[in-house]
Design an enzyme around this catalytic site. Structure first.
Site, PDB file in Angstrom:
ATOM      1  CG  PHE A  68      -0.619   7.700  -5.452  1.00 56.63           C
ATOM      2  CD1 PHE A  68      -1.218   8.931  -5.666  1.00 56.63           C
ATOM      3  CD2 PHE A  68       0.759   7.637  -5.452  1.00 56.63           C
ATOM      4  CE1 PHE A  68      -0.467  10.063  -5.892  1.00 56.63           C
ATOM      5  CE2 PHE A  68       1.523   8.763  -5.677  1.00 56.63           C
ATOM      6  CZ  PHE A  68       0.904   9.978  -5.891  1.00 56.63           C
ATOM      7  N   GLY A  69      -2.837   4.326  -2.841  1.00 53.25           N
ATOM      8  CA  GLY A  69      -3.777   3.234  -2.703  1.00 53.25           C
ATOM      9  C   GLY A  69      -3.091   1.893  -2.524  1.00 53.25           C
ATOM     10  CB  SER A  76      -0.922   0.010   1.220  1.00 51.11           C
ATOM     11  OG  SER A  76      -0.160   0.063   2.418  1.00 51.11           O
ATOM     12  CG  ASP A  93       6.497   9.645  -2.332  1.00 53.12           C
ATOM     13  OD1 ASP A  93       7.242   9.912  -1.361  1.00 53.12           O
ATOM     14  OD2 ASP A  93       5.481   8.940  -2.223  1.00 53.12           O
TER      15      ASP A  93
END
Length: 843
Positions: free
Chosen positions: A514-515, A511, A627
């Site tokens: 973003f999901g 995870s 990121d």
């Protein structure tokens, strides 16, 4: 001249007597101008073998008296490097050599060009026998070399690394890991591998290009493995003492050799002049005898190429914020035919807007996209190829590599709504979906039947081509047209297919911001990672698909490949290649995992750096990851234990796509605490150097094998009595790395689990590169391309400025306090304190 002379007197610089040509070296302080060295044609330094000279001289190809600081091959008068090629100076403007480097100033004492900040004072300027201009310190250590900053010429013994800018005017040569491509305004028009004499010699990734008398070569990272080459006839350069490759402002990439007193061209790419995008100007037709003309209905206008004879029609420019058009504009889109059996340079390198479509809908797709300025329509296949952003020359299909014949149409704009466009365009006219459907009831049903047939055919083909939407509402046809207009979309999956592949999303493997990520197995038994997107800033199906199309066309050996996507209602998924070792944080920070050996860590460090270098400067759209962290570095090992470790970056495509002009405008806080550059926290402009900072943080974690910030239990009692109250010990590793760097104690930073199994010089190199990446001022941080070169050893590792790293002394303490008090840090910290089996090292 008076201004320059005054500066020389004030600074104490030495102006040599006119006509003195240096051979060995030049020392600071030194000043030169064309006027001072006019007797030598502006030359003031030559190589020991007299083959090359450094001069301030006028370019003989220019009529105006504009002067440049250049390195020139003396016998052929070939310019191989120029410092100020975009900003010429006058004959009296000057070049200064000082202990801080080289500087070119104009008549107003403004700096036109200078070498970057150097690690130590300059002691000598030398020009070696290969044509390399070098600044040296007192220990004869190279501080700066012209070979590291190529312009448009590559000579023998010079390397052109992957991703380094090599350009001339609107044209660019880009060396990639497996090929070299020629681009015009960012669009590819030729690949080195397309030449008949090219062949692949190794599957290893390339590191640089070089040239010699036998050919053009792409070499691997060890400098000896030939990855790719274009061979030249042995007689082409036999006996030549000077061979060079050059990218001309005309778009031709050539290799030439100097025989005696004559320059001989031994290779030209592309071989056919007509494949050069601007060879005949805008819409100019390059015929088989290489003559240029305008298509019927067009005439030549000086500096504008071919334009419509009818002045009521104009050629639109590619869209931007100020000229994008839509239904509210008074202009009317039409299409003028530019020929049959024609070809265009971009067809070999882009996906069509659609396949199996008629010419009317092909033009409709182009009309709905303001970056599309024309189309080439395949008469036999129904393929619809766009002409995007800039309109170049067209050429006869006799030069094409395939058998398809295309008809070309160029978009025009008219201010009159009553113009009979059919007489001007053949089949072209202004289209709208409503108009098409309402032409007649039978025509509307026929059109819908055609679209349904296309959708059925695509489904039978098994997810190929552009995206597909269901025809379930009155807007479904418009939605299909909208999605078809997005070139390069990968495979579109249905939600039910992904649910089946992932066992109803029951195999979660990770995870992120973003999901969740799920493991899936497709019907063809290929394993994939399915990422559910739940927190994406992109709104709207078309915006989402536009970004997906861009992501899907980004290919690099160190980037996770996007295999497809799903878009149904609010459900959005990405289907990615599966990496069986998972993310770097699990492999490196999990106490139950085996220890990563030093060789593997080097591979991970270099592979990650290559991925970021490609995103920043290697692909058509500059991408800032935003990121960079171990969770987004994925690893894969093949079933064969002898197969090398694969290192790939993920989540790069979901980050904000920005152009170089927009890069300093992005200030929205994203990323992960602990890896954010200082400019994130001060709301300053975000650039690719923000990724460099994050990479530096990751690099230190690779060296140490643990998180940069850790909290460990330490007993207060010397006897380790159970009654001794434990206390927390906070460690901010970047600060420790800085302190050990100051003391040159690099091996003490190495992961103790390796028990010294690493070369000290390699540990030092990684730590120094990491600290260079962590410097507070973004402009002091190296580019990722140079990071790759430093890690590989082709460029000396930089020496970070201590004053630019002093912020770590308070940055670390502030971060430590934030982590230990924030719910985003280690949840349940008190429970870990009471459990001696958990040293809090994985916070």
């Amino acid at each position: 001249m008076a201004m320059f002379a005054a500066l020389v007197l004030l600074s104490g610089l030495v102006v040599p007597s006119s006509g003195h040509l240096y051979t060995d070296s030049i020392r600071p302080s030194f000043a030169a101008s064309y006027t001072i060295f006019i007797d030598n044609g502006g030359a003031f330094l030559q190589s020991p073998n007299a083959a090359f000279r450094a001069a301030i001289s006028n370019n003989p190809n220019q009529q105006l008296p504009q002067f440049y600081f250049s390195v020139i091959h003396s016998s052929s008068d070939t310019i191989i490097w120029t410092a100020n090629r975009d900003e010429p100076i006058s004959d009296s403007a000057g070049l200064l050599l000082t202990p801080t480097g080289l500087v070119i100033t104009d008549d107003m004492d403004r700096t036109i060009w200078s070498t970057p900040s150097l690690e130590s004072p300059v002691a000598f300027l030398q020009l070696d026998d290969s044509g390399n201009l070098v600044l040296l310190d007192r220990g004869n250590v190279s501080l700066w070399e012209s070979f590291d900053y190529p312009t448009d010429t590559l000579v023998m013994k010079q390397r052109l690394p992957v991703g380094v800018d090599f350009s001339a005017g609107e044209y660019r040569l880009l060396v990639t890991a497996f090929d070299a491509v020629l681009q015009w305004n960012g669009m590819t028009y030729w690949r080195l591998s397309m030449d008949d004499r090219a062949f692949v010699d190794s599957n290893a990734p390339a590191a640089f290009m070089s040239v010699n008398g036998s050919g053009l070569y792409l070499f691997g990272h060890n400098g000896s493995t030939v990855v790719f080459m274009v061979t030249l006839s042995p007689v082409d350069a036999t006996g030549s003492d000077f061979v060079f490759a050059k990218l001309g402002s005309n778009g031709k990439f050539t290799v030439s050799s100097f025989h005696g007193k004559e320059l001989v061209q031994i290779l030209q790419l592309p071989a056919e002049d007509c494949r050069i995008p601007s060879i005949c100007g805008t819409i100019g037709l390059c015929d088989r005898d290489k003559t240029c003309s305008c298509p019927s209905g067009f005439h030549n206008r000086i500096d504008d190429g071919c334009v419509p004879i009818d002045p009521s029609f104009t050629l639109p420019k590619a869209c931007n914020a100020s000229n994008s058009y839509g239904d509210k504009t008074s202009d009317h889109v039409s299409y003028m035919k530019i020929g049959d059996a024609v070809d265009y340079f971009s067809i070999d390198f882009v996906e069509p807007l659609s396949r199996q479509i008629d010419i009317s809908n092909c033009q409709l797709l182009c009309s709905q996209n303001c970056s599309c300025l024309g189309v080439l329509y395949g008469n036999s296949s129904g393929s619809c190829y766009p002409i995007r952003n800039n309109v170049g020359s067209i050429f006869s299909s006799i030069f094409g590599l395939g058998q398809e014949y295309f008809s070309g149409y160029i978009k025009t704009m008219s201010q009159s709504s009553n113009v009979d466009l059919s007489s001007k365009t053949g089949v072209g006219r202004k289209f709208s979906v409503t108009g098409l459907v309402l032409l007649s009831s039978s025509g509307g049903f026929v059109l819908i039947a055609i679209v349904v047939g296309i959708l059925w055919w695509r489904r039978r083909k098994g997810h190929s081509g552009a995206a597909v939407v269901r025809l379930g509402s009155k807007n479904s046809f418009s939605a299909e047209i909208d999605l078809l207009s997005i070139a390069g979309l990968p495979v579109k999956f249905e939600y039910e297919e992904l649910a089946t592949a992932t066992d109803n999303f029951g195999m979660q493997i990770g995870s992120g911001g973003f999901g969740a990520v799920y493991k899936g197995v497709l019907p063809n038994e290929s394993v994939v990672a399915v990422k559910k997107i739940t927190n994406l800033g992109v709104q709207g199906k078309k915006d989402f698909c536009t970004e997906i199309a861009i992501i899907g066309n980004i290919h690099h050996v160190n980037l996770v490949k996007l295999k497809g996507f799903c878009l149904e209602g609010k459900q959005r998924f990405l289907v990615l290649e599966y990496m069986n070792k998972g993310s770097l944080d699990r492999v490196m920070f999990d106490s139950e995992s085996s220890v990563l050996e030093w060789k593997e860590r080097l591979e991970i460090a270099i592979g990650t750096a290559r991925a970021l270098a490609y995103l920043h400067s290697g692909c058509q759209h500059k991408i800032i990851h935003c990121d960079v962290k171990p969770e987004n570095i994925l690893l894969h090992v093949g079933e064969n234990l002898n197969q090398n470790l694969q290192v790939k970056m993920s989540d790069f495509g979901i980050s904000k796509l920005i152009s170089p002009e927009q890069s300093n405008l992005l200030t929205t806080l994203r990323g992960t605490r602990g890896y954010l550059a200082p400019e994130w926290l001060t709301s300053s402009g975000i650039s690719d150097k923000s990724d460099v900072f994050s990479y530096g943080m990751v690099l230190l974690e690779i060296v140490r094998g643990r998180r940069n910030f850790t909290i460990q239990l330490q007993s207060n009692g010397s006897d380790h009595s159970p009654l001794s109250a434990p206390k927390l010990q906070r460690l901010y590793f970047p600060l420790l790395a800085l302190e050990m760097h100051e003391q040159k104690r690099y091996m003490e930073l190495l992961d103790p689990r390796l028990e010294g199994r690493a070369k000290s010089e390699e540990v030092e190199r990684l730590v120094r590169v990491a600290l260079c990446c962590l410097q507070m001022e973004p402009f002091r941080r190296p580019t990722m391309s140079n990071v790759v070169r430093m890690l590989e050893g082709s460029l000396p590792a930089g020496w970070p400025r201590i004053e630019s790293l002093n912020f770590l002394r308070y940055y670390g303490s502030s971060y430590a306090e934030a982590v230990t008090t924030s719910t985003d840090g280690c949840n349940g910290l008190s429970e870990f304190i009471l459990d001696s089996d958990h040293p809090l090292d994985n916070c």
